[in-house]
Design an enzyme around this catalytic site. Structure first.
Site, mmCIF file in Angstrom:
data_model
loop_
_atom_site.group_PDB
_atom_site.id
_atom_site.type_symbol
_atom_site.label_atom_id
_atom_site.label_comp_id
_atom_site.label_asym_id
_atom_site.label_seq_id
_atom_site.Cartn_x
_atom_site.Cartn_y
_atom_site.Cartn_z
ATOM 1 N N ASP A 94 0.861 -1.183 0.000
ATOM 2 C CA ASP A 94 0.000 0.000 0.000
ATOM 3 C C ASP A 94 0.900 1.237 0.000
ATOM 4 O OD1 ASP A 94 -1.762 -2.119 0.562
ATOM 5 O OD2 ASP A 94 -3.075 -0.814 1.734
ATOM 6 N N LYS A 111 -6.936 3.422 -3.457
ATOM 7 C CA LYS A 111 -7.352 3.422 -2.053
ATOM 8 C C LYS A 111 -7.565 4.855 -1.592
ATOM 9 C CE LYS A 111 -5.391 2.080 2.472
ATOM 10 N NZ LYS A 111 -4.253 1.378 3.128
ATOM 11 N N LYS A 145 -10.233 0.207 -2.569
ATOM 12 C CA LYS A 145 -10.133 0.019 -1.124
ATOM 13 C C LYS A 145 -10.421 1.325 -0.394
ATOM 14 C CE LYS A 145 -6.910 -1.237 2.603
ATOM 15 N NZ LYS A 145 -5.550 -1.737 2.945
#
Length: 319
Positions: free
Chosen positions: A156, A219, A255
């Site tokens: 991430d 995300k 996400k």
């Protein structure tokens, strides 16, 4: 993470896909608000949706006082997220319900990998100077390589928000391309930190650049901004994701993360996903919920469905 589709290979930087986009904030906010009031899921269907939500959770600890013991306990919860008596009542004892992943800092990756041996639960690691993303690029790339070398299967990354605010799209694109290369076989989730981007138009543009650079997921947030995941921001990111798919023919996941704590939050984002993108995006290879305390509330709601009574939240501790 089991994928039924090819990874996003990205495209060349194509500003014409996003530079002239206009976003109607009031319309986006109205669409997001009405979705969750017009759509409801009740009784056994709600229980089924909540179990599905568990399989999409990136169970996360990103605290300054993280220890090997805390990570090990979190991994134990990831392996068995629902109490045995609730699983039995739901007739899911043989369903092998687990969370979608466990997300930790790079130095915690070895502890998580060891604790998850024998499962197919991937370890995700934040990287690239999380949460600000303002360390020198060589250090950010080295952090990705370190986490992958320790066993992380998902990375991430955080983008440099200055590049969005100054509309330096080529610099943003080039950095994410290098991060994708450094991650190798590990899936790359690009955190946009949408609370720092000022406008929904910037959210759309940053989403598109990240996907053009090869991000496997986009995300919303680090969880450290003043404003984290919101439904209107998520709606705009999903519209960008859909547009990118139409332009490129490639599939990218989503996400939301930060500030989501309840089973109701999980249901709201799942409704948004289903209405905007359809059922294929309600699978863990394309949808993740970045959360920790949310799991405890989901388990509590499942116990209420089974017994008709609400338990004290302490009965559903995460670790």
């Amino acid at each position: 993470m089991q994928n039924a589709h090819a990874r996003n290979t990205g495209t060349q930087l194509k500003p014409e896909w996003f530079e002239d986009i206009a976003v109607n904030r009031s319309a986006a906010e109205r669409r997001a608000a009405t979705l969750t009031t017009r759509r409801t899921v009740k009784k056994e269907y709600q229980a089924a949706w909540l179990v599905k939500a568990i399989t999409c959770i990136d169970l996360t600890t990103l605290a300054g006082d993280d220890t090997a013991g805390r990570v090990q306990r979190l991994c134990a919860k990831a392996r068995r997220p629902i109490r045995a008596d609730i699983l039995e009542a739901l007739d899911l004892c043989d369903a092998n319900i687990t969370t979608g992943a466990v997300c930790v800092y790079p130095t915690m990756v070895p502890h998580a990998v060891k604790a998850l041996q024998g499962t197919n639960i991937p370890v995700a690691s934040v990287a690239t100077g999380f949460p600000a993303g303002l360390t020198p690029l060589p250090q950010r790339l080295a952090e990705i390589r370190y986490a992958v070398g320790e066993g992380a299967r998902e990375i991430d990354i955080v983008i440099n928000r200055e590049q969005v605010l100054t509309q330096n799209w080529s610099a943003l694109y080039d950095e994410i391309v290098q991060m994708r290369e450094a991650a190798g076989a590990a899936h790359l989730k690009a955190i946009l930190a949408t609370g720092d981007l000022n406008t929904l138009r910037n959210v759309y543009r940053a989403s598109m650049v990240a996907m053009q650079a090869g991000a496997d997921f986009i995300k919303t947030s680090t969880g450290k901004e003043d404003v984290n995941a919101t439904l209107p921001v998520s709606l705009i990111m999903l519209r960008a994701l859909r547009d990118f798919g139409e332009y490129s023919g490639q599939i990218v996941g989503f996400k939301p993360a930060g500030g989501m704590k309840t089973a109701k939050d999980a249901m709201n984002w799942m409704i948004l996903m289903k209405e905007e993108l359809g059922l294929p995006w309600l699978q863990p290879d394309l949808f993740r919920l970045g959360a920790s305390s949310m799991l405890g509330d989901i388990e509590r709601q499942l116990e209420h469905y089974v017994t008709g009574r609400y338990a004290a939240s302490s009965r559903h501790a995460l670790a």
